[in-house]
Motif scaffolding. Sequence first.
Motif, PDB file in Angstrom:
ATOM      1  N   THR A  99      26.809  78.498  30.871  1.00 41.51           N
ATOM      2  CA  THR A  99      26.104  78.079  29.666  1.00 41.51           C
ATOM      3  C   THR A  99      25.695  76.613  29.790  1.00 41.51           C
ATOM      4  OG1 THR A  99      28.138  77.361  28.574  1.00 41.51           O
ATOM      5  CG2 THR A  99      27.461  79.678  28.274  1.00 41.51           C
ATOM      6  N   ALA A 100      24.843  76.175  28.868  1.00 40.66           N
ATOM      7  CA  ALA A 100      24.440  74.776  28.855  1.00 40.66           C
ATOM      8  C   ALA A 100      25.646  73.862  28.694  1.00 40.66           C
ATOM      9  CB  ALA A 100      23.445  74.541  27.724  1.00 40.66           C
ATOM     10  N   THR A 101      26.530  74.211  27.767  1.00 46.21           N
ATOM     11  CA  THR A 101      27.714  73.384  27.521  1.00 46.21           C
ATOM     12  C   THR A 101      28.586  73.297  28.766  1.00 46.21           C
ATOM     13  OG1 THR A 101      27.663  74.085  25.213  1.00 46.21           O
ATOM     14  CG2 THR A 101      29.668  73.032  25.993  1.00 46.21           C
ATOM     15  N   ALA A 102      28.750  74.418  29.455  1.00 52.39           N
ATOM     16  CA  ALA A 102      29.564  74.418  30.672  1.00 52.39           C
ATOM     17  C   ALA A 102      28.935  73.569  31.764  1.00 52.39           C
ATOM     18  CB  ALA A 102      29.759  75.850  31.162  1.00 52.39           C
ATOM     19  N   MET A 103      27.622  73.397  31.718  1.00 46.41           N
ATOM     20  CA  MET A 103      26.927  72.570  32.699  1.00 46.41           C
ATOM     21  C   MET A 103      26.911  71.096  32.311  1.00 46.41           C
ATOM     22  SD  MET A 103      23.701  75.067  33.611  1.00 46.41           S
ATOM     23  CE  MET A 103      22.985  73.890  34.785  1.00 46.41           C
ATOM     24  N   GLY A 104      27.501  70.763  31.148  1.00 47.31           N
ATOM     25  CA  GLY A 104      27.581  69.363  30.741  1.00 47.31           C
ATOM     26  C   GLY A 104      26.440  68.906  29.863  1.00 47.31           C
ATOM     27  N   HIS A 105      25.784  69.845  29.153  1.00 49.02           N
ATOM     28  CA  HIS A 105      24.670  69.484  28.280  1.00 49.02           C
ATOM     29  C   HIS A 105      24.782  70.227  26.950  1.00 49.02           C
ATOM     30  CE1 HIS A 105      22.576  67.508  31.609  1.00 49.02           C
ATOM     31  NE2 HIS A 105      22.878  68.556  32.341  1.00 49.02           N
ATOM     32  N   LEU A 106      24.967  69.498  25.861  1.00 54.67           N
ATOM     33  CA  LEU A 106      24.959  70.128  24.555  1.00 54.67           C
ATOM     34  C   LEU A 106      23.570  70.710  24.292  1.00 54.67           C
ATOM     35  CD1 LEU A 106      26.834  67.540  22.290  1.00 54.67           C
ATOM     36  CD2 LEU A 106      27.716  69.712  23.173  1.00 54.67           C
ATOM     37  N   PRO A 107      23.487  71.937  23.789  1.00 52.33           N
ATOM     38  CA  PRO A 107      22.169  72.506  23.489  1.00 52.33           C
ATOM     39  C   PRO A 107      21.553  71.845  22.264  1.00 52.33           C
ATOM     40  CG  PRO A 107      23.877  73.967  22.706  1.00 52.33           C
ATOM     41  CD  PRO A 107      24.581  72.860  23.457  1.00 52.33           C
ATOM     42  N   ILE A 108      20.248  72.042  22.103  1.00 56.12           N
ATOM     43  CA  ILE A 108      19.554  71.518  20.936  1.00 56.12           C
ATOM     44  C   ILE A 108      19.837  72.377  19.704  1.00 56.12           C
ATOM     45  CG2 ILE A 108      17.276  71.122  19.933  1.00 56.12           C
ATOM     46  CD1 ILE A 108      16.276  70.468  22.771  1.00 56.12           C
ATOM     47  N   ASP A 109      19.706  73.680  19.853  1.00 56.60           N
ATOM     48  CA  ASP A 109      19.806  74.615  18.735  1.00 56.60           C
ATOM     49  C   ASP A 109      21.210  75.220  18.653  1.00 56.60           C
ATOM     50  OD1 ASP A 109      18.682  75.946  16.555  1.00 56.60           O
ATOM     51  OD2 ASP A 109      18.183  77.713  17.750  1.00 56.60           O
ATOM     52  N   GLY A 110      21.476  75.866  17.523  1.00 54.73           N
ATOM     53  CA  GLY A 110      22.750  76.557  17.368  1.00 54.73           C
ATOM     54  C   GLY A 110      23.736  75.762  16.543  1.00 54.73           C
ATOM     55  N   PRO A 111      24.861  76.399  16.191  1.00 58.82           N
ATOM     56  CA  PRO A 111      25.860  75.747  15.321  1.00 58.82           C
ATOM     57  C   PRO A 111      26.473  74.496  15.935  1.00 58.82           C
ATOM     58  CG  PRO A 111      26.702  77.814  16.235  1.00 58.82           C
ATOM     59  CD  PRO A 111      25.243  77.777  16.531  1.00 58.82           C
ATOM     60  N   ASP A 112      26.566  74.442  17.257  1.00 56.01           N
ATOM     61  CA  ASP A 112      27.114  73.260  17.919  1.00 56.01           C
ATOM     62  C   ASP A 112      26.008  72.423  18.562  1.00 56.01           C
ATOM     63  OD1 ASP A 112      29.790  73.956  17.315  1.00 56.01           O
ATOM     64  OD2 ASP A 112      29.798  75.387  18.988  1.00 56.01           O
ATOM     65  N   GLY A 113      24.770  72.706  18.200  1.00 54.59           N
ATOM     66  CA  GLY A 113      23.636  71.988  18.778  1.00 54.59           C
ATOM     67  C   GLY A 113      23.477  70.588  18.206  1.00 54.59           C
ATOM     68  N   THR A 114      22.597  69.838  18.828  1.00 53.85           N
ATOM     69  CA  THR A 114      22.429  68.429  18.464  1.00 53.85           C
ATOM     70  C   THR A 114      21.329  68.183  17.447  1.00 53.85           C
ATOM     71  OG1 THR A 114      20.956  68.125  20.365  1.00 53.85           O
ATOM     72  CG2 THR A 114      23.302  67.634  20.687  1.00 53.85           C
ATOM     73  N   ALA A 115      20.435  69.161  17.225  1.00 52.24           N
ATOM     74  CA  ALA A 115      19.270  68.911  16.375  1.00 52.24           C
ATOM     75  C   ALA A 115      19.666  68.484  14.966  1.00 52.24           C
ATOM     76  CB  ALA A 115      18.382  70.154  16.332  1.00 52.24           C
ATOM     77  N   ARG A 116      20.583  69.201  14.364  1.00 51.93           N
ATOM     78  CA  ARG A 116      20.964  68.860  12.996  1.00 51.93           C
ATOM     79  C   ARG A 116      21.780  67.574  12.925  1.00 51.93           C
ATOM     80  NH1 ARG A 116      19.549  73.914  12.977  1.00 51.93           N
ATOM     81  NH2 ARG A 116      18.598  74.811  11.107  1.00 51.93           N
ATOM     82  N   ARG A 117      22.500  67.268  13.986  1.00 54.72           N
ATOM     83  CA  ARG A 117      23.190  65.968  14.035  1.00 54.72           C
ATOM     84  C   ARG A 117      22.165  64.837  14.037  1.00 54.72           C
ATOM     85  NH1 ARG A 117      28.652  65.806  15.978  1.00 54.72           N
ATOM     86  NH2 ARG A 117      29.489  67.844  16.582  1.00 54.72           N
ATOM     87  N   LEU A 118      21.104  65.014  14.824  1.00 59.50           N
ATOM     88  CA  LEU A 118      20.070  63.983  14.873  1.00 59.50           C
ATOM     89  C   LEU A 118      19.333  63.878  13.540  1.00 59.50           C
ATOM     90  CD1 LEU A 118      18.486  64.498  18.424  1.00 59.50           C
ATOM     91  CD2 LEU A 118      20.208  62.833  17.723  1.00 59.50           C
ATOM     92  N   ALA A 119      19.074  65.031  12.919  1.00 56.71           N
ATOM     93  CA  ALA A 119      18.343  65.021  11.653  1.00 56.71           C
ATOM     94  C   ALA A 119      19.103  64.277  10.562  1.00 56.71           C
ATOM     95  CB  ALA A 119      18.065  66.458  11.217  1.00 56.71           C
TER      96      ALA A 119
END
Length: 304
Positions: A240-260
């Motif tokens: 997964t993206a997280t396992a590769m060391g990158h938080l995804p943009i979308d989803g409950p653990d994504g970064t988009a809403r944190r940035l917003a």
Amino acid sequence: MRVRVLGTAAGGGVPQWNCACPGCSGARAHPGWRRRHASLAVQAAEGRWYLVNATPDLGEQVEDCPELHPGPEPRRTPLAGVILTDAELDHTLGIARLREADGIEIVATAPVRHALLTGLHLGEVLTPYARLDWRPLGPEDRPLAEDSRLVVGAVPVSAKRPRYAAGLDAPGDDAPGDDAWVVALRLTDRTTGRTLLYAPALAAWPDAFQRAAESADHVIVDGTFWSDDEPLTSGFGSRTATAMGHLPIDGPDGTARRLAALQARTLYTHLNNTNPLNDPAAPQHTVLRELGVEVAADGMVIDL
């Protein structure tokens, strides 16, 4: 503070030389979709600039940025040095392209310096051509240059090592779990008090990073993958993206809403070639616009 966005792609760029995924094929058909490896140029003082990460596209990035062109003397360059966020190949291979200089100033954390000197043997390879001048990068703000109003500090975000450094013995306090292997950069103009936070790789969102983001005026972060399962569904990965060391943009653990939720201007960089955001017509752009979050573009100028 003036910042030039030199590139916004993850490893391999868009298009990637050996890839015919929709993102890469689209970039070949539409040159305006192309993205070079993620990097910034930051003006430390008049006629004095630093690269944030040195990518394989460094030569082309310099040529496309008039402020980095040499002159008026034949070998006078405004490029003063490189600041590194990590030791990944995509962020360090360009250092070798600076070997024509008398000296190369490199600002890096202790684990990153150790990886480059011990894992890549950068000193052995380059010192026959150019002197390597190392400067420490840590959590405290330090002037980017003696005559600069800019200060730079590091916000540790991950203990993820590059593959070539997985088995390295780290000396002293550079323990295997040291999260200074990957950092976000905090760049502050002491005259205006305005701050830019740059995190092209983000495996987690620690409290220190949240505090730095809340106090920043511009935040540019890791947008490698849109969704956590993107590497799997694209057929090019087994993690997964997280396992590769990158938080995804979308989803409950994504970064988009944190940035917003931040007061800062927020942008994504470091897009993988599988990311649907590479297509300007993708509906994911509408999602981000509604949240007030942007996607950085190669060549973008940011004045703070």
